[in-house]
Scaffold this motif. Structure first.
Motif, PDB file in Angstrom:
ATOM      1  N   TYR A 159      41.616  -6.688  28.959  1.00  0.00           N
ATOM      2  CA  TYR A 159      42.329  -6.663  27.683  1.00  0.00           C
ATOM      3  C   TYR A 159      43.564  -7.561  27.760  1.00  0.00           C
ATOM      4  N   GLY A 160      43.756  -8.369  26.736  1.00  0.00           N
ATOM      5  CA  GLY A 160      44.932  -9.230  26.682  1.00  0.00           C
ATOM      6  C   GLY A 160      44.700 -10.620  27.218  1.00  0.00           C
ATOM      7  N   ASP A 161      43.529 -10.894  27.786  1.00  0.00           N
ATOM      8  CA  ASP A 161      43.234 -12.245  28.274  1.00  0.00           C
ATOM      9  C   ASP A 161      42.774 -13.092  27.083  1.00  0.00           C
ATOM     10  N   ASN A 162      43.550 -14.102  26.750  1.00  0.00           N
ATOM     11  CA  ASN A 162      43.253 -14.928  25.579  1.00  0.00           C
ATOM     12  C   ASN A 162      42.557 -16.237  25.931  1.00  0.00           C
ATOM     13  N   GLY A 163      42.171 -16.414  27.190  1.00  0.00           N
ATOM     14  CA  GLY A 163      41.509 -17.650  27.591  1.00  0.00           C
ATOM     15  C   GLY A 163      40.095 -17.745  27.036  1.00  0.00           C
ATOM     16  N   ASP A 164      39.597 -18.964  26.937  1.00  0.00           N
ATOM     17  CA  ASP A 164      38.240 -19.193  26.461  1.00  0.00           C
ATOM     18  C   ASP A 164      37.264 -19.223  27.630  1.00  0.00           C
ATOM     19  N   PRO A 165      36.003 -18.877  27.389  1.00  0.00           N
ATOM     20  CA  PRO A 165      34.977 -19.056  28.431  1.00  0.00           C
ATOM     21  C   PRO A 165      34.856 -20.527  28.809  1.00  0.00           C
ATOM     22  N   TRP A 170      31.756 -17.783  22.667  1.00  0.00           N
ATOM     23  CA  TRP A 170      31.890 -16.322  22.643  1.00  0.00           C
ATOM     24  C   TRP A 170      30.589 -15.621  22.239  1.00  0.00           C
ATOM     25  N   GLU A 171      29.616 -16.374  21.744  1.00  0.00           N
ATOM     26  CA  GLU A 171      28.299 -15.791  21.431  1.00  0.00           C
ATOM     27  C   GLU A 171      27.343 -15.890  22.612  1.00  0.00           C
ATOM     28  N   GLY A 172      27.772 -16.510  23.695  1.00  0.00           N
ATOM     29  CA  GLY A 172      26.932 -16.616  24.881  1.00  0.00           C
ATOM     30  C   GLY A 172      26.077 -17.857  24.948  1.00  0.00           C
ATOM     31  N   ASN A 173      26.256 -18.780  24.026  1.00  0.00           N
ATOM     32  CA  ASN A 173      25.491 -20.024  24.050  1.00  0.00           C
ATOM     33  C   ASN A 173      26.174 -21.052  24.952  1.00  0.00           C
ATOM     34  N   LEU A 174      25.374 -21.779  25.727  1.00  0.00           N
ATOM     35  CA  LEU A 174      25.931 -22.785  26.621  1.00  0.00           C
ATOM     36  C   LEU A 174      26.688 -23.847  25.832  1.00  0.00           C
ATOM     37  N   ARG A 175      27.867 -24.196  26.349  1.00  0.00           N
ATOM     38  CA  ARG A 175      28.674 -25.229  25.727  1.00  0.00           C
ATOM     39  C   ARG A 175      28.346 -26.594  26.347  1.00  0.00           C
ATOM     40  N   PRO A 177      29.323 -29.855  28.236  1.00  0.00           N
ATOM     41  CA  PRO A 177      28.098 -30.551  28.651  1.00  0.00           C
ATOM     42  C   PRO A 177      27.211 -29.725  29.588  1.00  0.00           C
ATOM     43  N   TYR A 178      27.420 -28.403  29.643  1.00  0.00           N
ATOM     44  CA  TYR A 178      26.667 -27.592  30.598  1.00  0.00           C
ATOM     45  C   TYR A 178      25.210 -27.414  30.188  1.00  0.00           C
ATOM     46  N   THR A 179      24.849 -27.976  29.041  1.00  0.00           N
ATOM     47  CA  THR A 179      23.453 -28.028  28.637  1.00  0.00           C
ATOM     48  C   THR A 179      22.759 -29.273  29.189  1.00  0.00           C
ATOM     49  N   GLU A 180      23.530 -30.157  29.830  1.00  0.00           N
ATOM     50  CA  GLU A 180      23.006 -31.432  30.310  1.00  0.00           C
ATOM     51  C   GLU A 180      22.876 -31.428  31.838  1.00  0.00           C
ATOM     52  N   SER A 181      22.273 -32.506  32.351  1.00  0.00           N
ATOM     53  CA  SER A 181      22.317 -32.775  33.784  1.00  0.00           C
ATOM     54  C   SER A 181      23.717 -33.259  34.122  1.00  0.00           C
ATOM     55  N   ILE A 182      24.316 -32.713  35.190  1.00  0.00           N
ATOM     56  CA  ILE A 182      25.698 -33.046  35.549  1.00  0.00           C
ATOM     57  C   ILE A 182      25.682 -33.637  36.961  1.00  0.00           C
ATOM     58  N   PRO A 183      25.443 -34.937  37.097  1.00  0.00           N
ATOM     59  CA  PRO A 183      25.266 -35.544  38.425  1.00  0.00           C
ATOM     60  C   PRO A 183      26.434 -35.325  39.390  1.00  0.00           C
ATOM     61  N   LEU A 188      26.944 -26.956  38.684  1.00  0.00           N
ATOM     62  CA  LEU A 188      27.405 -26.389  37.421  1.00  0.00           C
ATOM     63  C   LEU A 188      26.405 -26.580  36.284  1.00  0.00           C
ATOM     64  N   GLN A 189      25.239 -27.095  36.567  1.00  0.00           N
ATOM     65  CA  GLN A 189      24.267 -27.342  35.509  1.00  0.00           C
ATOM     66  C   GLN A 189      23.229 -26.228  35.458  1.00  0.00           C
ATOM     67  N   GLY A 190      22.546 -26.130  34.312  1.00  0.00           N
ATOM     68  CA  GLY A 190      21.478 -25.141  34.171  1.00  0.00           C
ATOM     69  C   GLY A 190      21.987 -23.716  34.303  1.00  0.00           C
ATOM     70  N   SER A 191      21.346 -22.930  35.158  1.00  0.00           N
ATOM     71  CA  SER A 191      21.724 -21.534  35.360  1.00  0.00           C
ATOM     72  C   SER A 191      22.958 -21.390  36.243  1.00  0.00           C
ATOM     73  N   ARG A 192      23.403 -22.470  36.864  1.00  0.00           N
ATOM     74  CA  ARG A 192      24.573 -22.495  37.760  1.00  0.00           C
ATOM     75  C   ARG A 192      24.368 -21.604  38.987  1.00  0.00           C
ATOM     76  N   ASN A 193      23.120 -21.387  39.350  1.00  0.00           N
ATOM     77  CA  ASN A 193      22.788 -20.730  40.609  1.00  0.00           C
ATOM     78  C   ASN A 193      22.348 -21.792  41.601  1.00  0.00           C
ATOM     79  N   VAL A 194      22.827 -21.688  42.825  1.00  0.00           N
ATOM     80  CA  VAL A 194      22.606 -22.746  43.810  1.00  0.00           C
ATOM     81  C   VAL A 194      22.030 -22.159  45.095  1.00  0.00           C
ATOM     82  N   LEU A 195      20.985 -22.785  45.602  1.00  0.00           N
ATOM     83  CA  LEU A 195      20.462 -22.485  46.928  1.00  0.00           C
ATOM     84  C   LEU A 195      20.442 -23.789  47.710  1.00  0.00           C
ATOM     85  N   SER A 196      21.165 -23.823  48.814  1.00  0.00           N
ATOM     86  CA  SER A 196      21.282 -25.045  49.607  1.00  0.00           C
ATOM     87  C   SER A 196      20.999 -24.709  51.070  1.00  0.00           C
ATOM     88  N   ASN A 197      20.002 -25.375  51.660  1.00  0.00           N
ATOM     89  CA  ASN A 197      19.608 -25.117  53.043  1.00  0.00           C
ATOM     90  C   ASN A 197      19.796 -26.361  53.901  1.00  0.00           C
TER      91      ASN A 197
END
Length: 400
Positions: A159-165, A170-175, A177-183, A188-197
């Motif tokens: 409560y009281g945090d006025n920062g933006d996502p 605020w409706e949960g839709n990707l903003r 350029p996170y809908t794009e490929s981010i070389p 930070l692209q797509g689901s923003r989940n990373v697996l690196s081996n």
């Protein structure tokens, strides 16, 4: 397909020796870490490093090999660097003010949970002449799997945090350029989940003596060569696109010379001093370097030189109660292209030079009071003047 089969085969190969004569493994916890201020106000430990190890013979006449599984999890917040264009990876320091207006830069703070598992087999050869219980030369072969996620700040739910996502509206839709490929920021692209081996080979030479606690003066020579390989086919393209495709090489050497040491009647340290010097050479090649392997200023290579003088005061009350003072001089040359820049068009050479002084008081193995002061003589490619800095910390350590 054959290359992808190497991953389970490697894990199976590393696990075989551990179960050759027994399935029992010794467990350990080597540290704990806190979460971000917005979660528990930094009062509760949320992350830890723990693992299992076993020593067993592989080759007759040699000391036991070590098999280890280490697991780590951590939770904190981190920032998106606004110093690199997200499409081209080009850094701001290579642009004019007029050019900056033509590029797009990301910024923001986000929640960064992560975890890794590291599995290795380490075999030593011959005897260290300065430490008869240790080995002179070691070969370590291992596998590391790293998972992380980029999530909205936890503070948004407070409560009281006025920062933006950062990533969504605020409706949960990707903003954009996170809908794009981010070389430049593939994590930070797509689901923003990373697996690196990656798999790695670590060779090191031990010509230094054992110090049962940090109160003893160090003396000897140590050298290490590390090779890490994280190609795309090592299951690095199965989660959210290709997240890793690189080769990292590190060569490190250090020399330490005891200057004097005076002991108390009970064998504890009274005062001692040693001189140290080290050099590091690193280079990273490849098209995609994962977030946790990004070097400073994103330049692919560096050569560093460190000289230090270490003074330790008397042990008192207990063997793990003492004070030390350390003076350091660092010089680093960074060079090469910029990692995660498609086309690899930007190259630079920079020099960094600094002096630091550290005073630390250790009490009973779990309390550390530390004060640091430093002066940055040369600050690299950034147009910034030399500066003084200082910080102090009170830390609590727990070992099990």
């Amino acid at each position: 397909m054959r290359r992808r089969l190497l991953l389970p085969f490697l894990l199976f190969t590393l696990l075989l020796p551990a179960g050759a004569d027994s399935y029992s493994l010794s467990a350990f916890i080597s540290g704990v870490s806190n979460g971000p201020d917005s979660f528990g106000y930094n009062l509760f430990p949320l992350g830890t490093t723990f693992g299992f190890e076993k020593f067993f013979p592989i080759i007759d006449g040699l000391k036991d090999a070590e098999f280890q599984i280490e697991m780590n999890m951590a939770f904190n917040e981190t920032v998106i660097s606004e110093l690199y264009d997200w499409k081209t990876g080009r850094p701001k320091w290579s642009m004019t003010k007029e050019e900056e207006a033509e590029y797009e830069f990301l910024q923001g703070t986000y929640f960064y949970p992560r975890a890794y598992i590291d599995v290795y087999l380490d075999q030593g050869f011959w005897t260290n002449p300065l430490y008869p219980d240790g080995t002179l030369f070691n070969i370590k072969l291992g596998f590391n799997s790293y998972y992380s996620a980029a999530l909205e700040r936890l503070g948004l739910s407070r409560y009281g945090d006025n920062g933006d996502p950062v990533f969504t509206d605020w409706e949960g839709n990707l903003r954009y350029p996170y809908t794009e490929s981010i070389p430049a920021f593939p994590w930070l692209q797509g689901s923003r989940n990373v697996l690196s081996n990656f798999i790695y080979l670590d060779l090191y030479l031990n010509l230094d003596r054992d110090t049962p606690t940090d109160a003893e003066p160090e003396h000897g020579f140590y050298m290490e060569f590390l090779l890490q390989y994280g190609p795309w086919w090592l299951a690095n393209n199965i989660v959210n696109g290709t997240q890793s495709d690189y080769l990292r090489m590190v060569l490190y050497a250090e020399e330490k010379l005891e200057l004097f040491s005076i002991q108390q009647e009970n064998g504890w340290n009274w005062v001692n001093m040693y001189f140290g010097h080290s050099n590091t050479l690193q280079y990273i090649s490849g098209a995609i370097v994962p977030q946790h392997m990004i070097p400073e200023d994103r330049l692919r290579g560096y050569i560093s030189d460190r000289i230090w003088l270490h003074f330790t005061g008397p042990q008192f009350m207990a063997g793990d109660c003492f004070t030390f003072i350390e003076l350091n001089l660092y010089n680093t040359i960074r060079f090469g292209g910029v990692v995660n820049e498609p086309g690899n068009v930007t190259h630079a050479v920079e020099l960094q030079s600094s002096f630091t002084a550290v005073v630390q008081v250790r009490l009973f193995g779990f309390i550390r009071l530390e004060y640091q002061v430093g002066y940055d003589f040369i600050r690299g490619i950034w147009a910034e003047k030399p500066r003084w800095w200082q910080n102090a910390a009170l830390s609590f350590y727990v070992s099990v």
